[in-house]
Design an enzyme around this catalytic site. Structure first.
Site, PDB file in Angstrom:
ATOM      1  N   LYS A 176     -14.216  -1.635   3.563  1.00 22.11           N
ATOM      2  CA  LYS A 176     -12.988  -1.349   2.787  1.00 22.11           C
ATOM      3  C   LYS A 176     -13.408  -0.958   1.388  1.00 22.11           C
ATOM      4  O   LYS A 176     -14.470  -1.391   0.914  1.00 22.11           O
ATOM      5  CB  LYS A 176     -12.103  -2.596   2.716  1.00 22.11           C
ATOM      6  CG  LYS A 176     -10.665  -2.299   2.362  1.00 22.11           C
ATOM      7  CD  LYS A 176      -9.859  -2.014   3.612  1.00 22.11           C
ATOM      8  CE  LYS A 176      -8.482  -1.479   3.309  1.00 22.11           C
ATOM      9  NZ  LYS A 176      -7.682  -1.405   4.549  1.00 22.11           N
TER      10      LYS A 176
ATOM     11  N   ASP B 252      -5.093   3.775   2.712  1.00 21.89           N
ATOM     12  CA  ASP B 252      -4.455   2.447   2.679  1.00 21.89           C
ATOM     13  C   ASP B 252      -3.407   2.566   1.567  1.00 21.89           C
ATOM     14  O   ASP B 252      -2.988   3.692   1.240  1.00 21.89           O
ATOM     15  CB  ASP B 252      -5.497   1.350   2.402  1.00 21.89           C
ATOM     16  CG  ASP B 252      -4.960  -0.059   2.662  1.00 21.89           C
ATOM     17  OD1 ASP B 252      -4.924  -0.472   3.820  1.00 21.89           O
ATOM     18  OD2 ASP B 252      -4.551  -0.752   1.700  1.00 21.89           O
TER      19      ASP B 252
HETATM   20  P1  NDP Z   1       1.729   2.884   1.118  1.00 20.65           P
HETATM   21  O1  NDP Z   1       1.056   3.029  -0.201  1.00 20.65           O
HETATM   22  O2  NDP Z   1       2.100   4.092   1.883  1.00 20.65           O
HETATM   23  O3  NDP Z   1       3.040   1.994   0.959  1.00 20.65           O
HETATM   24  C1  NDP Z   1       2.985   0.712   0.458  1.00 20.65           C
HETATM   25  C2  NDP Z   1       4.380   0.137   0.400  1.00 20.65           C
HETATM   26  O4  NDP Z   1       4.293  -1.252   0.099  1.00 20.65           O
HETATM   27  C3  NDP Z   1       5.251   0.765  -0.685  1.00 20.65           C
HETATM   28  O5  NDP Z   1       6.587   0.722  -0.308  1.00 20.65           O
HETATM   29  C4  NDP Z   1       4.979  -0.156  -1.863  1.00 20.65           C
HETATM   30  O6  NDP Z   1       5.990  -0.168  -2.852  1.00 20.65           O
HETATM   31  C5  NDP Z   1       4.894  -1.501  -1.189  1.00 20.65           C
HETATM   32  N1  NDP Z   1       4.015  -2.400  -1.966  1.00 20.65           N
HETATM   33  C6  NDP Z   1       2.706  -2.203  -2.250  1.00 20.65           C
HETATM   34  N2  NDP Z   1       2.230  -3.193  -3.008  1.00 20.65           N
HETATM   35  C7  NDP Z   1       3.262  -4.016  -3.218  1.00 20.65           C
HETATM   36  C8  NDP Z   1       3.405  -5.217  -3.934  1.00 20.65           C
HETATM   37  N3  NDP Z   1       2.372  -5.772  -4.594  1.00 20.65           N
HETATM   38  N4  NDP Z   1       4.622  -5.836  -3.900  1.00 20.65           N
HETATM   39  C9  NDP Z   1       5.679  -5.282  -3.250  1.00 20.65           C
HETATM   40  N5  NDP Z   1       5.590  -4.135  -2.557  1.00 20.65           N
HETATM   41  C10 NDP Z   1       4.406  -3.516  -2.544  1.00 20.65           C
HETATM   42  O7  NDP Z   1       0.746   1.954   1.982  1.00 20.65           O
HETATM   43  P2  NDP Z   1       0.697   1.734   3.559  1.00 20.65           P
HETATM   44  O8  NDP Z   1       2.041   1.841   4.152  1.00 20.65           O
HETATM   45  O9  NDP Z   1      -0.395   2.580   4.077  1.00 20.65           O
HETATM   46  O10 NDP Z   1       0.181   0.233   3.640  1.00 20.65           O
HETATM   47  C11 NDP Z   1       1.076  -0.882   3.746  1.00 20.65           C
HETATM   48  C12 NDP Z   1       0.327  -2.078   4.318  1.00 20.65           C
HETATM   49  O11 NDP Z   1      -0.187  -1.746   5.606  1.00 20.65           O
HETATM   50  C13 NDP Z   1      -0.884  -2.540   3.505  1.00 20.65           C
HETATM   51  O12 NDP Z   1      -1.020  -3.933   3.637  1.00 20.65           O
HETATM   52  C14 NDP Z   1      -2.054  -1.864   4.230  1.00 20.65           C
HETATM   53  O13 NDP Z   1      -3.269  -2.557   4.022  1.00 20.65           O
HETATM   54  C15 NDP Z   1      -1.582  -1.992   5.666  1.00 20.65           C
HETATM   55  N6  NDP Z   1      -2.189  -1.083   6.635  1.00 20.65           N
HETATM   56  C16 NDP Z   1      -2.183   0.262   6.439  1.00 20.65           C
HETATM   57  C17 NDP Z   1      -2.728   1.096   7.393  1.00 20.65           C
HETATM   58  C18 NDP Z   1      -2.668   2.579   7.276  1.00 20.65           C
HETATM   59  O14 NDP Z   1      -3.115   3.247   8.225  1.00 20.65           O
HETATM   60  N7  NDP Z   1      -2.137   3.142   6.225  1.00 20.65           N
HETATM   61  C19 NDP Z   1      -3.389   0.554   8.583  1.00 20.65           C
HETATM   62  C20 NDP Z   1      -3.280  -0.877   8.726  1.00 20.65           C
HETATM   63  C21 NDP Z   1      -2.713  -1.640   7.751  1.00 20.65           C
HETATM   64  P3  NDP Z   1       5.733   0.544  -4.283  1.00 20.65           P
HETATM   65  O15 NDP Z   1       5.752   2.008  -3.997  1.00 20.65           O
HETATM   66  O16 NDP Z   1       6.829   0.077  -5.145  1.00 20.65           O
HETATM   67  O17 NDP Z   1       4.373   0.069  -4.745  1.00 20.65           O
HETATM   68  O1  2IT Z   2      -6.136  -1.544   7.160  1.00 20.41           O
HETATM   69  C1  2IT Z   2      -6.422  -0.587   7.910  1.00 20.41           C
HETATM   70  O2  2IT Z   2      -6.728  -0.753   9.093  1.00 20.41           O
HETATM   71  C2  2IT Z   2      -6.357   0.769   7.344  1.00 20.41           C
HETATM   72  N1  2IT Z   2      -5.997   0.917   6.188  1.00 20.41           N
HETATM   73  C3  2IT Z   2      -6.773   1.949   8.183  1.00 20.41           C
HETATM   74  C4  2IT Z   2      -8.262   2.085   8.201  1.00 20.41           C
HETATM   75  C5  2IT Z   2      -8.790   3.328   8.873  1.00 20.41           C
HETATM   76  O3  2IT Z   2     -10.016   3.483   8.791  1.00 20.41           O
HETATM   77  O4  2IT Z   2      -8.050   4.097   9.457  1.00 20.41           O
END
Ligand code: NDP
Ligand code: 2IT
Length: 446
Positions: A126, A166
């Protein structure tokens, strides 16, 4: 047993002080995996978990760049190369002001287990930065990404370490990062995943994490002879994961009541349908606006400033924003209001207190490392397509994703069933551990 676990945790804590998120992730794994290890002659006494909590390599670097006012900005960049026993390091990059070593180590540690569960050959890593893309212009984001990659490029490679997105890193950032890597290396390789489809990306990668969460939730319900049809669903976040979790819930007949961002949540008692979701996707991905604008556009909806959506009565909750966003108190409220199923889209969104309550109250609870593995799984499929110099159809990738989520669910049942109940936390941790432990044993003390 408790003594062995607490001695182990004291040893890890002594070496990782002031890293609360990392210790939280390690504690959850230790509590479920150590009791299993002590019963297995091949693993006991090999200090496998002690080796796994120590990153193989940590890189920390300066990222200097010039903003639109011609001021010099300095951020900190990181890459945690946690474990390469079963494949090259693989995991996302997070750009958020809260990023620090503890947050990235917890994410890298979770990633090892998650990647192992996908059945694909990927180790865990990461990275990211405390850079805040919010409010920055496209050219500022590009300059930051170019500076970040100018150091990161020497540590990564398609057979060494393959970053992805992420929080704060989506298709725009992956594009700028890829462009700079290609320029520095003079090579077109699959060094990053989440690429655009016309330049090496996989169909379904943007959808994969959100869809995967819902496929896993469907599996849990199906195991209880239930389904998503007509269920009231509360989702947090409104980014990549939340958007596509919502899309799949709607397609499967669920009623999505909420979405949120760090300012608050919107509640739509009529449910968010496909047309309303298209508005949100445009608002968030194109206009880069705030979720409260939804309530201004749709009079049926209300915005709840500074609040989390867990107070809305529902049958299913999908936390898809960030770590520790669902506390013990939130869990109590969800249970009281009739929530029977929680699928984590985010990484570690539920606090330990919340998890204990869910398990005690027999709420179907899927930990992120199982339920959000669909994203990295399709990243693995993107790597496979890049190696083949070929691309699969949408249907083909979606089918593979569904099979992987089903297999992960099966692994959780295999390792997590106790007294006819499935403990998905225990199942995911042990199933993920076994594959890595076997590889580490075979490869000697390294
Ligand atoms: P994005 O940046 O696309 O979206 C994040 C969302 O979460 C936004 O709505 C944001 O709001 C909100 N958010 C972020 N930080 C905070 C905080 N501290 N408090 C409240 N709201 C918050 O990210 P993703 O959708 O990609 O990721 C979301 C989660 O999913 C994370 O935990 C990530 O690690 C996990 N994840 C992502 C994967 C991926 O493929 N993208 C894969 C597996 C897990 P705001 O815009 O106001 O900050
Ligand atoms: O938390 C996760 O699994 C991710 N942000 C996606 C990682 C990836 O390599 O696609």
């Amino acid at each position: 047993m408790d003594k062995i676990v607490s001695q182990f945790l004291a040893q890890v804590n002594a070496r990782n002080q002031n890293e609360p998120e990392f210790m939280q992730a390690v504690t959850e794994v230790a509590e479920t995996v150590i009791p299993y290890i002590v019963q297995q002659d091949i693993y006991y006494g090999q200090n496998i978990l002690l080796r796994m909590v120590e990153p193989e390599r940590v890189v920390s670097f300066r990222v200097a760049w010039i903003d639109d006012n011609e001021e010099i900005q300095v951020n900190r960049g990181y890459r945690i190369e946690m474990n390469s026993a079963i494949g090259p390091y693989k995991g996302g990059l997070r750009f958020h002001p809260s990023v620090n070593l503890s947050v990235l180590k917890f994410l890298a540690f979770e990633q090892i287990f998650k990647n192992s569960l996908t059945t694909l050959p990927m180790g865990g890593g990461k990275g990211g930065s405390d850079f805040n893309p919010k409010g920055r212009s496209d050219t500022e984001v590009m300059r930051f990404c170019q500076s970040f990659m100018t150091e990161l490029f020497r540590h990564i490679g398609p057979n060494r370490d393959i970053p992805a997105g992420d929080i704060g890193v989506g298709s725009r950032e992956i594009g700028y990062l890829f462009g700079q890597y290609k320029r520095l290396k003079n090579e077109f390789t699959g060094v990053l995943t989440g690429k655009g489809v016309s330049w090496g990306g996989s169909l379904i990668r943007p959808e994969a994490t959100g869809y995967g969460v819902v496929y896993f939730t469907q599996q849990m319900l199906d195991h209880q002879n239930d389904n998503l049809e007509g269920k009231k669903i509360v989702i947090s976040g409104s980014g990549n994961v939340a958007q596509f979790a919502a899309e799949k819930c709607i397609q499967l007949g669920g009623k999505v009541m909420t979405l949120s961002d760090s300012s608050g949540y919107i509640f739509d008692p009529d449910g968010i349908d496909e047309e309303k979701l298209a508005f949100i996707m445009d608002l968030k991905n194109v206009k880069r606006g705030r979720i409260h604008e939804y309530a201004e556009h749709y009079p049926s909806a209300s915005f709840h400033s500074g609040k989390k959506p867990w107070e809305v009565p529902c049958e299913i909750a999908l936390p898809c924003a960030t770590q520790n966003e669902l506390s013990g108190k939130d869990a109590e409220l969800l249970i009281k209001n009739g929530c029977r199923c929680v699928g984590e889209g985010a990484n570690m969104p539920s606090t330990p207190e919340a998890i204990t309550l869910f398990v005690k109250n027999k709420v179907l609870f899927a930990p992120g490392k199982a339920s959000n593995a669909g994203g990295v799984a399709v990243s693995g499929l993107e790597m496979a397509q890049n190696s083949l110099r070929y691309s699969w159809t949408r249907e083909e990738v979606d089918q593979r994703l569904q099979t992987i989520m089903k297999d992960i669910h099966q692994s959780c049942i295999q390792f997590g069933t106790e007294k006819e109940q499935v403990n998905y936390v225990k199942g995911a941790n042990i199933a993920g551990f076994v594959k890595i432990a076997d590889a580490m044993l075979a490869q000697g003390v390294v």
